[in-house]
Design an enzyme around this catalytic site. Sequence first.
Site, PDB file in Angstrom:
ATOM      1  N   LYS A  13       0.837  -1.218   0.000  1.00 43.20           N
ATOM      2  CA  LYS A  13       0.000   0.000   0.000  1.00 43.20           C
ATOM      3  C   LYS A  13       0.869   1.264   0.000  1.00 43.20           C
ATOM      4  CE  LYS A  13      -1.895  -1.071   3.959  1.00 43.20           C
ATOM      5  NZ  LYS A  13      -1.218  -2.337   4.285  1.00 43.20           N
ATOM      6  N   ARG A  88      -8.941   1.084  10.121  1.00 46.72           N
ATOM      7  CA  ARG A  88      -8.575  -0.331  10.270  1.00 46.72           C
ATOM      8  C   ARG A  88      -9.653  -1.110  11.010  1.00 46.72           C
ATOM      9  NH1 ARG A  88      -2.784   0.510   9.758  1.00 46.72           N
ATOM     10  NH2 ARG A  88      -1.665  -1.439   9.700  1.00 46.72           N
ATOM     11  N   ARG A 122      11.655  -5.851   3.933  1.00 41.69           N
ATOM     12  CA  ARG A 122      11.520  -4.389   3.856  1.00 41.69           C
ATOM     13  C   ARG A 122      12.575  -3.676   4.694  1.00 41.69           C
ATOM     14  NH1 ARG A 122       5.853  -2.176   5.061  1.00 41.69           N
ATOM     15  NH2 ARG A 122       6.171  -3.415   6.923  1.00 41.69           N
ATOM     16  N   ARG A 155      12.001  -2.433  10.730  1.00 40.80           N
ATOM     17  CA  ARG A 155      11.063  -2.029  11.768  1.00 40.80           C
ATOM     18  C   ARG A 155      10.971  -3.074  12.879  1.00 40.80           C
ATOM     19  NH1 ARG A 155       5.913  -0.305   8.182  1.00 40.80           N
ATOM     20  NH2 ARG A 155       4.909  -1.531   9.801  1.00 40.80           N
ATOM     21  N   ARG A 166       0.340  -9.454  13.376  1.00 44.91           N
ATOM     22  CA  ARG A 166      -0.257  -8.347  12.602  1.00 44.91           C
ATOM     23  C   ARG A 166      -1.209  -8.885  11.539  1.00 44.91           C
ATOM     24  NH1 ARG A 166       4.678  -5.438  10.387  1.00 44.91           N
ATOM     25  NH2 ARG A 166       3.192  -4.140   9.297  1.00 44.91           N
TER      26      ARG A 166
HETATM   27  P1  AP5 Z   1       4.902  -1.533   1.686  1.00 44.48           P
HETATM   28  O1  AP5 Z   1       4.518  -0.621   0.569  1.00 44.48           O
HETATM   29  O2  AP5 Z   1       5.760  -0.992   2.787  1.00 44.48           O
HETATM   30  O3  AP5 Z   1       3.624  -2.278   2.294  1.00 44.48           O
HETATM   31  P2  AP5 Z   1       2.426  -1.736   3.165  1.00 44.48           P
HETATM   32  O4  AP5 Z   1       1.199  -2.393   2.650  1.00 44.48           O
HETATM   33  O5  AP5 Z   1       2.432  -0.236   3.215  1.00 44.48           O
HETATM   34  O6  AP5 Z   1       2.823  -2.381   4.568  1.00 44.48           O
HETATM   35  P3  AP5 Z   1       2.883  -1.837   6.060  1.00 44.48           P
HETATM   36  O7  AP5 Z   1       3.526  -2.958   6.865  1.00 44.48           O
HETATM   37  O8  AP5 Z   1       3.512  -0.491   6.174  1.00 44.48           O
HETATM   38  O9  AP5 Z   1       1.445  -1.771   6.415  1.00 44.48           O
HETATM   39  P4  AP5 Z   1       0.862  -1.977   7.802  1.00 44.48           P
HETATM   40  O10 AP5 Z   1      -0.504  -1.717   7.403  1.00 44.48           O
HETATM   41  O11 AP5 Z   1       0.961  -3.160   8.620  1.00 44.48           O
HETATM   42  O12 AP5 Z   1       1.773  -1.070   8.725  1.00 44.48           O
HETATM   43  P5  AP5 Z   1       1.531   0.374   9.236  1.00 44.48           P
HETATM   44  O13 AP5 Z   1       2.800   1.072   9.144  1.00 44.48           O
HETATM   45  O14 AP5 Z   1       0.293   0.966   8.630  1.00 44.48           O
HETATM   46  O15 AP5 Z   1       5.633  -2.794   0.996  1.00 44.48           O
HETATM   47  C1  AP5 Z   1       6.172  -3.830   1.792  1.00 44.48           C
HETATM   48  C2  AP5 Z   1       7.521  -4.293   1.184  1.00 44.48           C
HETATM   49  O16 AP5 Z   1       7.297  -4.895  -0.066  1.00 44.48           O
HETATM   50  C3  AP5 Z   1       8.514  -3.165   0.923  1.00 44.48           C
HETATM   51  O17 AP5 Z   1       9.792  -3.635   1.220  1.00 44.48           O
HETATM   52  C4  AP5 Z   1       8.403  -2.868  -0.574  1.00 44.48           C
HETATM   53  O18 AP5 Z   1       9.616  -2.410  -1.133  1.00 44.48           O
HETATM   54  C5  AP5 Z   1       8.010  -4.229  -1.109  1.00 44.48           C
HETATM   55  N1  AP5 Z   1       7.082  -4.160  -2.226  1.00 44.48           N
HETATM   56  C6  AP5 Z   1       6.015  -3.330  -2.357  1.00 44.48           C
HETATM   57  N2  AP5 Z   1       5.367  -3.589  -3.503  1.00 44.48           N
HETATM   58  C7  AP5 Z   1       6.043  -4.627  -4.101  1.00 44.48           C
HETATM   59  C8  AP5 Z   1       5.856  -5.365  -5.296  1.00 44.48           C
HETATM   60  N3  AP5 Z   1       4.858  -5.086  -6.142  1.00 44.48           N
HETATM   61  N4  AP5 Z   1       6.729  -6.366  -5.584  1.00 44.48           N
HETATM   62  C9  AP5 Z   1       7.744  -6.661  -4.733  1.00 44.48           C
HETATM   63  N5  AP5 Z   1       7.979  -5.994  -3.573  1.00 44.48           N
HETATM   64  C10 AP5 Z   1       7.137  -4.987  -3.267  1.00 44.48           C
HETATM   65  O19 AP5 Z   1       1.117   0.082  10.777  1.00 44.48           O
HETATM   66  C11 AP5 Z   1       2.061  -0.340  11.736  1.00 44.48           C
HETATM   67  C12 AP5 Z   1       1.399  -0.402  13.114  1.00 44.48           C
HETATM   68  O20 AP5 Z   1       0.893   0.914  13.484  1.00 44.48           O
HETATM   69  C13 AP5 Z   1       0.169  -1.311  13.232  1.00 44.48           C
HETATM   70  O21 AP5 Z   1       0.527  -2.659  13.484  1.00 44.48           O
HETATM   71  C14 AP5 Z   1      -0.579  -0.668  14.421  1.00 44.48           C
HETATM   72  O22 AP5 Z   1      -0.006  -1.021  15.643  1.00 44.48           O
HETATM   73  C15 AP5 Z   1      -0.337   0.812  14.207  1.00 44.48           C
HETATM   74  N6  AP5 Z   1      -1.409   1.456  13.416  1.00 44.48           N
HETATM   75  C16 AP5 Z   1      -1.286   2.061  12.197  1.00 44.48           C
HETATM   76  N7  AP5 Z   1      -2.470   2.522  11.776  1.00 44.48           N
HETATM   77  C17 AP5 Z   1      -3.386   2.202  12.742  1.00 44.48           C
HETATM   78  C18 AP5 Z   1      -4.807   2.369  12.862  1.00 44.48           C
HETATM   79  N8  AP5 Z   1      -5.529   2.959  11.904  1.00 44.48           N
HETATM   80  N9  AP5 Z   1      -5.410   1.920  13.989  1.00 44.48           N
HETATM   81  C19 AP5 Z   1      -4.706   1.321  14.971  1.00 44.48           C
HETATM   82  N10 AP5 Z   1      -3.372   1.098  14.909  1.00 44.48           N
HETATM   83  C20 AP5 Z   1      -2.715   1.530  13.810  1.00 44.48           C
END
Ligand code: AP5
Length: 214
Positions: A13, A88, A122, A155, A166
Amino acid sequence: MNIVLLGPPGVGKGTVAAILSSKYRIPHISTGNMLREAVTKGTALGREAKGFMDAGRLVPDELVTKMVKERVAQPDCKGGFILDGYPRTSAQAKALQEFAAIDAVLDFKAPFKTIVERISGRRTCRKCSSVYHIKYNPPKKDGTCDRCSGELYQRSDEKPGIITERLRVYGEQNKPLIDYYRNEGILSEIDASFHITEIGKIVKQCDEALVKSR
Ligand code: AP5
């Protein structure tokens, strides 16, 4: 245009959001990045959020909602925004409806094995939060961000046990959210399984969904 990106952790995403953000000139709002910044700065929000994030659990709805509400009220969001990581839960989706009208919801999908591979490799920039992958999208210089020369790190929520937690939390919360936006008629599925060298194919599906929702 106000856009929401849904999908499991690591599906890509954030990577696609960065492309859409520069293409449509609207801010990419990642709640994960905002929370990690709060943790690094040691703010009251960061101190409360840290334990939940390190355990792979969700931060309480009220805290995240307050943070997002304040962010989308900023002047740079007047022409639209991309929400990545919010809402979420159903409670967050209901809260969001009270302070912003959402035009399109893009639901990213990829096989489980692909997702785990993406998260495990990542690396994130400490300074500008740019995202890399050790195999699929490596930086030019090992451990260093191409954009700002910041240090790349893994991370704390990218350890195997935490990744599993997660994904479990995501599986638990996701269905009601999807049902909610499907009922609203603004949900589009995005096949995010294409390799990063074919990322244009993922972006194209997003573009088509956004045109449809206009
Ligand atoms: P990447 O683009 O980083 O993936 P992503 O979907 O953004 O993954 P995240 O882990 O950041 O999402 P998340 O939703 O768990 O974490 P968040 O930070 O929101 O891509 C992943 C990897 O793949 C990268 O290395 C990239 O280079 C590679 N890649 C991408 N596309 C590719 C492709 N097509 N082919 C090959 N490789 C590819 O949340 C973290 C924590 O914050 C949560 O666990 C929670 O505790 C808290 N939090 C955040 N938001 C909330 C909320 N709304 N409510 C409550 N808690 C929250």
